[in-house]
Design a protein around this motif. Structure first.
Motif, PDB file in Angstrom:
ATOM      1  N   VAL A 155     -10.041  43.422  47.733  1.00 55.08           N
ATOM      2  CA  VAL A 155     -11.205  43.047  48.540  1.00 55.08           C
ATOM      3  C   VAL A 155     -12.302  42.455  47.666  1.00 55.08           C
ATOM      4  N   LYS A 156     -12.506  43.034  46.494  1.00 53.59           N
ATOM      5  CA  LYS A 156     -13.524  42.486  45.585  1.00 53.59           C
ATOM      6  C   LYS A 156     -13.173  41.049  45.182  1.00 53.59           C
ATOM      7  N   CYS A 157     -11.892  40.795  44.975  1.00 49.02           N
ATOM      8  CA  CYS A 157     -11.470  39.418  44.658  1.00 49.02           C
ATOM      9  C   CYS A 157     -11.735  38.483  45.843  1.00 49.02           C
ATOM     10  N   LEU A 158     -11.388  38.927  47.047  1.00 48.67           N
ATOM     11  CA  LEU A 158     -11.586  38.094  48.240  1.00 48.67           C
ATOM     12  C   LEU A 158     -13.056  37.782  48.473  1.00 48.67           C
ATOM     13  N   LEU A 159     -13.907  38.756  48.203  1.00 51.21           N
ATOM     14  CA  LEU A 159     -15.350  38.574  48.417  1.00 51.21           C
ATOM     15  C   LEU A 159     -16.039  37.952  47.199  1.00 51.21           C
ATOM     16  N   LYS A 160     -15.227  37.610  46.200  1.00 51.56           N
ATOM     17  CA  LYS A 160     -15.749  37.037  44.944  1.00 51.56           C
ATOM     18  C   LYS A 160     -16.830  37.932  44.316  1.00 51.56           C
ATOM     19  N   GLN A 161     -16.569  39.238  44.380  1.00 53.02           N
ATOM     20  CA  GLN A 161     -17.464  40.203  43.741  1.00 53.02           C
ATOM     21  C   GLN A 161     -16.885  40.577  42.374  1.00 53.02           C
ATOM     22  N   SER A 162     -17.737  41.123  41.521  1.00 51.17           N
ATOM     23  CA  SER A 162     -17.208  41.510  40.212  1.00 51.17           C
ATOM     24  C   SER A 162     -16.367  42.784  40.351  1.00 51.17           C
ATOM     25  N   ALA A 163     -15.475  42.960  39.395  1.00 49.53           N
ATOM     26  CA  ALA A 163     -14.557  44.114  39.414  1.00 49.53           C
ATOM     27  C   ALA A 163     -15.329  45.395  39.130  1.00 49.53           C
ATOM     28  N   SER A 164     -14.637  46.520  39.227  1.00 55.85           N
ATOM     29  CA  SER A 164     -15.277  47.814  38.976  1.00 55.85           C
ATOM     30  C   SER A 164     -15.629  47.957  37.497  1.00 55.85           C
ATOM     31  N   GLN A 165     -16.346  49.023  37.207  1.00 57.00           N
ATOM     32  CA  GLN A 165     -16.774  49.293  35.818  1.00 57.00           C
ATOM     33  C   GLN A 165     -15.592  49.615  34.897  1.00 57.00           C
ATOM     34  N   TYR A 166     -14.412  49.894  35.490  1.00 58.98           N
ATOM     35  CA  TYR A 166     -13.244  50.293  34.685  1.00 58.98           C
ATOM     36  C   TYR A 166     -12.394  49.108  34.219  1.00 58.98           C
ATOM     37  N   TYR A 167     -12.737  47.930  34.720  1.00 56.46           N
ATOM     38  CA  TYR A 167     -11.901  46.743  34.492  1.00 56.46           C
ATOM     39  C   TYR A 167     -11.845  46.336  33.027  1.00 56.46           C
ATOM     40  N   GLU A 168     -12.999  46.283  32.374  1.00 58.01           N
ATOM     41  CA  GLU A 168     -13.032  45.782  30.987  1.00 58.01           C
ATOM     42  C   GLU A 168     -12.228  46.663  30.044  1.00 58.01           C
ATOM     43  N   TYR A 169     -12.289  47.961  30.285  1.00 62.79           N
ATOM     44  CA  TYR A 169     -11.536  48.877  29.425  1.00 62.79           C
ATOM     45  C   TYR A 169     -10.029  48.656  29.635  1.00 62.79           C
ATOM     46  N   ALA A 170      -9.630  48.436  30.897  1.00 64.83           N
ATOM     47  CA  ALA A 170      -8.215  48.155  31.186  1.00 64.83           C
ATOM     48  C   ALA A 170      -7.789  46.852  30.508  1.00 64.83           C
ATOM     49  N   GLN A 171      -8.658  45.848  30.551  1.00 62.61           N
ATOM     50  CA  GLN A 171      -8.359  44.576  29.874  1.00 62.61           C
ATOM     51  C   GLN A 171      -8.125  44.805  28.381  1.00 62.61           C
ATOM     52  N   LEU A 172      -8.997  45.613  27.801  1.00 63.54           N
ATOM     53  CA  LEU A 172      -8.895  45.925  26.380  1.00 63.54           C
ATOM     54  C   LEU A 172      -7.557  46.618  26.091  1.00 63.54           C
ATOM     55  N   TYR A 173      -7.187  47.558  26.974  1.00 66.65           N
ATOM     56  CA  TYR A 173      -5.925  48.286  26.793  1.00 66.65           C
ATOM     57  C   TYR A 173      -4.738  47.316  26.836  1.00 66.65           C
ATOM     58  N   PHE A 174      -4.680  46.467  27.868  1.00 57.98           N
ATOM     59  CA  PHE A 174      -3.523  45.572  28.016  1.00 57.98           C
ATOM     60  C   PHE A 174      -3.488  44.472  26.955  1.00 57.98           C
ATOM     61  N   SER A 175      -4.619  44.261  26.281  1.00 53.62           N
ATOM     62  CA  SER A 175      -4.615  43.285  25.173  1.00 53.62           C
ATOM     63  C   SER A 175      -3.952  43.876  23.932  1.00 53.62           C
ATOM     64  N   GLY A 176      -3.708  45.209  23.960  1.00 52.69           N
ATOM     65  CA  GLY A 176      -3.029  45.866  22.843  1.00 52.69           C
ATOM     66  C   GLY A 176      -3.971  46.368  21.750  1.00 52.69           C
ATOM     67  N   LYS A 177      -5.263  46.140  21.926  1.00 58.52           N
ATOM     68  CA  LYS A 177      -6.212  46.481  20.844  1.00 58.52           C
ATOM     69  C   LYS A 177      -6.448  47.984  20.703  1.00 58.52           C
ATOM     70  N   LEU A 178      -6.148  48.752  21.732  1.00 55.78           N
ATOM     71  CA  LEU A 178      -6.384  50.199  21.664  1.00 55.78           C
ATOM     72  C   LEU A 178      -5.128  50.957  21.245  1.00 55.78           C
ATOM     73  N   GLY A 179      -3.982  50.253  21.251  1.00 50.16           N
ATOM     74  CA  GLY A 179      -2.681  50.914  21.044  1.00 50.16           C
ATOM     75  C   GLY A 179      -2.157  51.385  22.391  1.00 50.16           C
ATOM     76  N   PHE A 180      -0.894  51.084  22.686  1.00 49.21           N
ATOM     77  CA  PHE A 180      -0.373  51.362  24.026  1.00 49.21           C
ATOM     78  C   PHE A 180      -0.188  52.845  24.310  1.00 49.21           C
TER      79      PHE A 180
END
Length: 342
Positions: free
Chosen positions: A134-159
């Protein structure tokens, strides 16, 4: 007031709201308004029934107010033809009008429908996926947890350091694969993800129409899981592939499962029926699939529950009923079908 209101669409329009409807039973799928009206008027069966019900999310907002949209999560019973039981919908509409009148947005509306028998709360994964979509459909920004998830999937935190990655962050990431470098990062990370991340992630990806390039990688991963008899990895691949734009690749993986030693595993069969159901619109594949369900021995009721589930889906129903009359069935399938009617 109640006399003029025959549908939920009319109720929402009468209240002056802008609204949209989603099916959230199997995949989160937006229902267009024409289709939704035809469902409400019982002109067409509900396209995605689950457990004899339509599972809906209705999102609406007051155009004049700048508040967040409201959401009703509703489940309505369907008849044996998968058409909406209008009496239940009318009952719900009357309860809303009694509780709220046409003021369905605003302070008065808060909590008034909490004990309504048609209202339900989706599970945590579904709720996170819906919020993210819904946030994507309404062009709203993601939740506060998004950036940390991005960091995780980039591999920088260790899987292995997945403990602080929130489910909502995983959902936001999955719904925003087109953003930043998310898709490339996920493709690089996929083979290294621990099961604790893979399971919630695949529960999000099943709502995403993923691109063929990633679908091909998931197909290879799924084929590898079959070879290694890894049912957890296979279920993750099936779920993640289930809504891809490249449905031919989903069908390839399903076919590979049905030819393999894993073709009677309950989790795998239930995932195909529940998530990759559109591949079963092919009558031959459906025949092979139901034969595999009949050969499953651990859970007595598995064949019956999968048959009951699939026969309700309008696009599969005629093929499944056709199978009942088919001559060249295995003994085992014939016996399982016989038990349906005993």
């Amino acid at each position: 007031m109640t006399e003029q209101i025959a549908t939920l669409g009319q109720l929402l329009d009468a209240a002056g709201t802008t609204w949209r409807a989603f099916d959230i039973g199997r995949h989160i799928t937006k229902l267009d308004k024409k289709q939704f009206l035809a469902i409400e008027e019982t002109k067409i069966p509900y396209p995605y029934p689950l457990a004899g019900h339509a599972w809906l999310a209705i999102q609406f907002w007051d155009v004049k107010a700048s508040k967040e949209p409201y959401v009703w999560f509703l489940k309505f019973p369907l008849d044996e033809q998968s058409r909406l039981v209008s009496a239940s919908r009318d009952h719900f509409a009357n309860m809303v009008i009694e509780a709220l009148g046409t003021e369905i947005t605003g302070e008065n509306a808060e909590g008034k429908l909490d004990n309504n028998p048609y209202v339900f709360t989706p599970n945590a994964n579904k709720l996170a996926a819906f919020n993210a979509q819904v946030k994507c459909l309404l062009k709203q920004s993601a939740s506060q947890y998004y950036e940390y998830a991005q960091l995780y999937f980039s591999g920088k935190l260790g899987f292995d350091n997945w403990q602080s990655v929130a489910v909502q962050g995983i959902a936001d990431f999955a719904m925003r694969l087109d953003n930043d470098n998310n898709l490339a990062n996920l493709q690089a990370a996929w083979g290294q993800l621990p099961v604790e991340v893979l399971q919630p992630l695949s529960a999000m990806l099943e709502h995403v129409a993923i691109e063929p390039v990633f679908a091909e990688q998931l197909l290879a991963y799924g084929l590898n899981a079959i070879e290694n008899k890894d049912d957890i990895a296979l279920v993750a691949a099936l779920r993640s592939l289930s809504k891809t734009t490249a449905q031919g690749l989903t069908a390839q993986l399903v076919d590979a499962v049905l030819r393999s030693d894993m073709n009677t595993q309950s989790d795998v069969l239930l995932t195909i029926a529940g998530r990759c159901f559109s591949t079963l619109e092919d009558p031959e594949r459906l025949h092979v699939f139901m034969d595999c369900c009949a050969h499953h021995t651990e859970i007595e009721q598995l064949f019956v529950s999968i048959f009951t589930d699939l026969v309700a889906i309008p696009s599969i129903r005629p093929h499944l009923l056709g199978l009942l009359r088919k001559e060249n069935r295995s003994e085992t399938l014939a016996r399982a079908i016989g038990r349906l009617f005993s």
